[in-house]
Write a protein that holds these residues in place. Structure first.
Motif, PDB file in Angstrom:
ATOM      1  N   PHE A 100       0.787  -1.229   0.000  1.00  0.00           N
ATOM      2  CA  PHE A 100       0.000   0.000   0.000  1.00  0.00           C
ATOM      3  C   PHE A 100       0.825   1.288   0.000  1.00  0.00           C
ATOM      4  CE2 PHE A 100       0.399  -1.281   4.451  1.00  0.00           C
ATOM      5  CZ  PHE A 100       0.741  -0.101   5.095  1.00  0.00           C
ATOM      6  N   SER A 101       2.138   1.175   0.197  1.00  0.00           N
ATOM      7  CA  SER A 101       2.981   2.372   0.133  1.00  0.00           C
ATOM      8  C   SER A 101       4.427   1.955  -0.113  1.00  0.00           C
ATOM      9  CB  SER A 101       2.892   3.173   1.438  1.00  0.00           C
ATOM     10  OG  SER A 101       3.853   4.225   1.452  1.00  0.00           O
ATOM     11  N   ASN A 102       5.085   2.638  -1.039  1.00  0.00           N
ATOM     12  CA  ASN A 102       6.512   2.370  -1.258  1.00  0.00           C
ATOM     13  C   ASN A 102       7.374   3.507  -0.723  1.00  0.00           C
ATOM     14  OD1 ASN A 102       6.190   4.404  -3.141  1.00  0.00           O
ATOM     15  ND2 ASN A 102       7.142   3.282  -4.830  1.00  0.00           N
ATOM     16  N   GLY A 117       6.683   0.197   3.000  1.00  0.00           N
ATOM     17  CA  GLY A 117       7.913   0.685   3.578  1.00  0.00           C
ATOM     18  C   GLY A 117       7.589   1.297   4.939  1.00  0.00           C
ATOM     19  N   GLU A 118       8.586   1.799   5.615  1.00  0.00           N
ATOM     20  CA  GLU A 118       8.324   2.460   6.897  1.00  0.00           C
ATOM     21  C   GLU A 118       7.865   3.885   6.613  1.00  0.00           C
ATOM     22  OE1 GLU A 118      11.073   1.992  10.064  1.00  0.00           O
ATOM     23  OE2 GLU A 118      11.337  -0.154   9.718  1.00  0.00           O
ATOM     24  N   ASP A 119       6.569   3.996   6.331  1.00  0.00           N
ATOM     25  CA  ASP A 119       5.938   5.240   5.918  1.00  0.00           C
ATOM     26  C   ASP A 119       5.421   5.980   7.148  1.00  0.00           C
ATOM     27  OD1 ASP A 119       4.369   7.283   4.894  1.00  0.00           O
ATOM     28  OD2 ASP A 119       3.487   6.049   3.318  1.00  0.00           O
ATOM     29  N   PRO A 120       5.994   7.143   7.488  1.00  0.00           N
ATOM     30  CA  PRO A 120       5.604   7.844   8.716  1.00  0.00           C
ATOM     31  C   PRO A 120       4.196   8.419   8.673  1.00  0.00           C
ATOM     32  CG  PRO A 120       7.099   9.201   7.411  1.00  0.00           C
ATOM     33  CD  PRO A 120       7.067   7.852   6.759  1.00  0.00           C
ATOM     34  N   CYS A 121       3.599   8.506   7.494  1.00  0.00           N
ATOM     35  CA  CYS A 121       2.272   9.123   7.384  1.00  0.00           C
ATOM     36  C   CYS A 121       1.132   8.153   7.665  1.00  0.00           C
ATOM     37  CB  CYS A 121       2.094   9.749   6.005  1.00  0.00           C
ATOM     38  SG  CYS A 121       3.053  11.261   5.786  1.00  0.00           S
ATOM     39  N   PHE A 122       1.428   6.856   7.747  1.00  0.00           N
ATOM     40  CA  PHE A 122       0.381   5.920   8.127  1.00  0.00           C
ATOM     41  C   PHE A 122       0.419   5.752   9.640  1.00  0.00           C
ATOM     42  CE2 PHE A 122      -0.193   4.686   3.709  1.00  0.00           C
ATOM     43  CZ  PHE A 122      -1.542   4.370   3.686  1.00  0.00           C
ATOM     44  N   HIS A 123      -0.321   6.635  10.324  1.00  0.00           N
ATOM     45  CA  HIS A 123      -0.348   6.600  11.777  1.00  0.00           C
ATOM     46  C   HIS A 123      -1.121   5.377  12.265  1.00  0.00           C
ATOM     47  CE1 HIS A 123       1.392  10.561  11.714  1.00  0.00           C
ATOM     48  NE2 HIS A 123       0.411  11.008  10.960  1.00  0.00           N
ATOM     49  N   LYS A 124      -0.920   5.018  13.514  1.00  0.00           N
ATOM     50  CA  LYS A 124      -1.536   3.806  14.039  1.00  0.00           C
ATOM     51  C   LYS A 124      -3.065   3.877  13.986  1.00  0.00           C
ATOM     52  CE  LYS A 124      -1.475   5.195  18.929  1.00  0.00           C
ATOM     53  NZ  LYS A 124      -0.992   4.862  20.298  1.00  0.00           N
ATOM     54  N   GLU A 125      -3.627   5.072  14.156  1.00  0.00           N
ATOM     55  CA  GLU A 125      -5.082   5.193  14.107  1.00  0.00           C
ATOM     56  C   GLU A 125      -5.607   4.900  12.700  1.00  0.00           C
ATOM     57  OE1 GLU A 125      -3.520   7.359  17.539  1.00  0.00           O
ATOM     58  OE2 GLU A 125      -3.082   7.505  15.392  1.00  0.00           O
ATOM     59  N   THR A 126      -4.895   5.390  11.689  1.00  0.00           N
ATOM     60  CA  THR A 126      -5.294   5.126  10.306  1.00  0.00           C
ATOM     61  C   THR A 126      -5.192   3.639  10.000  1.00  0.00           C
ATOM     62  OG1 THR A 126      -4.492   7.304   9.618  1.00  0.00           O
ATOM     63  CG2 THR A 126      -4.823   5.662   7.883  1.00  0.00           C
ATOM     64  N   MET A 127      -4.062   3.031  10.369  1.00  0.00           N
ATOM     65  CA  MET A 127      -3.887   1.603  10.127  1.00  0.00           C
ATOM     66  C   MET A 127      -4.907   0.789  10.923  1.00  0.00           C
ATOM     67  SD  MET A 127      -1.667   1.004   7.841  1.00  0.00           S
ATOM     68  CE  MET A 127      -1.762  -0.763   8.103  1.00  0.00           C
ATOM     69  N   GLY A 128      -5.211   1.257  12.132  1.00  0.00           N
ATOM     70  CA  GLY A 128      -6.177   0.549  12.960  1.00  0.00           C
ATOM     71  C   GLY A 128      -7.546   0.491  12.317  1.00  0.00           C
ATOM     72  N   GLN A 129      -7.972   1.595  11.718  1.00  0.00           N
ATOM     73  CA  GLN A 129      -9.271   1.611  11.040  1.00  0.00           C
ATOM     74  C   GLN A 129      -9.279   0.674   9.843  1.00  0.00           C
ATOM     75  OE1 GLN A 129     -12.137   3.100  12.052  1.00  0.00           O
ATOM     76  NE2 GLN A 129     -10.942   3.524  13.907  1.00  0.00           N
ATOM     77  N   ILE A 130      -8.167   0.610   9.132  1.00  0.00           N
ATOM     78  CA  ILE A 130      -8.063  -0.295   7.978  1.00  0.00           C
ATOM     79  C   ILE A 130      -8.135  -1.744   8.450  1.00  0.00           C
ATOM     80  CG2 ILE A 130      -6.519  -1.097   6.137  1.00  0.00           C
ATOM     81  CD1 ILE A 130      -5.430   1.811   6.024  1.00  0.00           C
ATOM     82  N   VAL A 131      -7.409  -2.054   9.516  1.00  0.00           N
ATOM     83  CA  VAL A 131      -7.431  -3.411  10.066  1.00  0.00           C
ATOM     84  C   VAL A 131      -8.846  -3.787  10.484  1.00  0.00           C
ATOM     85  CG1 VAL A 131      -6.662  -4.854  11.990  1.00  0.00           C
ATOM     86  CG2 VAL A 131      -5.015  -3.408  10.790  1.00  0.00           C
ATOM     87  N   LYS A 132      -9.524  -2.910  11.191  1.00  0.00           N
ATOM     88  CA  LYS A 132     -10.886  -3.195  11.644  1.00  0.00           C
ATOM     89  C   LYS A 132     -11.822  -3.440  10.477  1.00  0.00           C
ATOM     90  CE  LYS A 132     -10.648  -0.520  15.970  1.00  0.00           C
ATOM     91  NZ  LYS A 132     -11.144   0.688  16.679  1.00  0.00           N
ATOM     92  N   ALA A 133     -11.688  -2.641   9.424  1.00  0.00           N
ATOM     93  CA  ALA A 133     -12.563  -2.798   8.257  1.00  0.00           C
ATOM     94  C   ALA A 133     -12.351  -4.156   7.592  1.00  0.00           C
ATOM     95  CB  ALA A 133     -12.302  -1.668   7.258  1.00  0.00           C
TER      96      ALA A 133
END
Length: 317
Positions: free
Chosen positions: A42-44, A92-108
């Motif tokens: 999802f991000s390079n 990659g280690e993308d600093p803009c994907f914060h844990k809250e954003t990733m958390g919502q994706i995981v939940k979905a």
């Protein structure tokens, strides 16, 4: 098996009996099923400078991208509809994907009934704990090499100690922990590979990705030789003996070098394969190593892979 025994086995002239034993152990512990997992890159964008990786931050030749959360969830939905039971989210280690954003994706994605594997580099303990609470099932973080000196040469912005500590945190938080390493890194020896295998056991790994090194033309290691498919398969077989119940993928990189070798790896201990479902044209830009990629057709690709697995006498899952 100790280190000396692993080195001896890796160097055998005739490895056939070990392959047969690994295949038997695989059948006894995880059966004939091959788990097919969908991977979304999802991000390079990456802050690391790993000298073998095509998406490292010093490479100015690639087009950078970052999928939106909506794109990620929609791609996952298509993959689940096509029959995938696990979605692997890699970046990659993308600093803009914060844990809250990733958390919502995981939940979905969890709401779709699929398992979620994350592979987003080294995260903090609080980030990892939060994502586990959101429902993430597995975390894949390859240690790449158990040799601290070689690790330092390849990773100018990290240490093996930090990587191992992150893996221990992942295990402590209750993830199905995955690591892995490359075969053929410049400076690697059979003793290094033996250490890699033993480290997998020390880290209580439930997954282990072992693939050949493939040089990328836009990295400092562009002129090095690629890793041996045969030695890669030997390492996979020994990983099955060291970790009888682990999920061992046939890595994409093995198939890049030789499709036949990729198929043969299923006869020496592997029981998992990951299929890219990353949308075009993002997929073309996510090149840790160079590869010729076909256009993404999630359902068609899944059907073809199932057919190939059945042709090998195995059961696609």
């Amino acid at each position: 098996m100790d280190k000396n025994e692993l080195v001896r086995l890796l160097a055998l002239e005739d490895f056939g009996p070990v392959y047969e034993r690994a295949d038997q152990v695989r059948r006894e512990n995880v059966g004939d099923e091959v788990q097919i997992r969908a991977i979304i890159e999802f991000s390079n964008i990456c802050g690391r400078k790993c000298r073998y990786c095509g998406i490292n931050s010093t490479n100015k030749s690639i087009i950078r991208y970052r999928m939106s959360p909506e794109e990620i969830v929609e791609t996952a939905r298509q993959a689940v509809s096509a029959g995938y039971r696990t979605i692997v989210l890699q970046s990659g280690e993308d600093p803009c994907f914060h844990k809250e954003t990733m958390g919502q994706i995981v939940k979905a994605i969890k709401q779709m009934g699929a398992a979620v594997t994350l592979s987003c580099g080294e995260l903090t303990s609080s980030e990892l704990a939060y994502l586990k609470e959101c429902g993430a099932d597995r975390y894949l973080l390859k240690h790449e090499t158990a040799d601290p000196i070689l690790y330092r040469k390849l990773h100018p912005c990290g240490t093996l100690e930090d990587r191992i500590e992150c893996l221990r945190t992942i295990d402590r938080l209750g993830y199905e922990t995955g690591s892995g390493f490359m075969i053929g890194l410049p400076g690697q020896s059979l003793k290094t590979i033996a250490d890699d295998l033993l480290l997998l056991k020390q880290l209580h790994c439930k997954m282990a990705g072992i693939g050949p090194f493939i040089p990328h033309p836009d990295t400092p290691l562009w002129n090095e030789k690629e890793g041996s498919p045969e030695l890669t398969k030997r390492a996979v077989a020994l990983a099955r003996l060291v970790l009888p119940k682990a999920n061992l993928p046939v890595t994409t990189s093995l198939g890049v070098i030789n499709q036949k070798e990729k198929e043969n790896a299923f006869a020496c201990g592997a029981n998992v394969i990951m299929k890219k479902v990353t949308p075009d044209p993002y997929k073309e830009a996510y090149q840790i190593y160079p590869a010729k990629l076909e256009k993404t057709d999630i359902q068609k690709d899944r059907n073809l892979l199932e057919e190939q697995i059945r042709g090998l006498g195995r059961i696609p899952l």
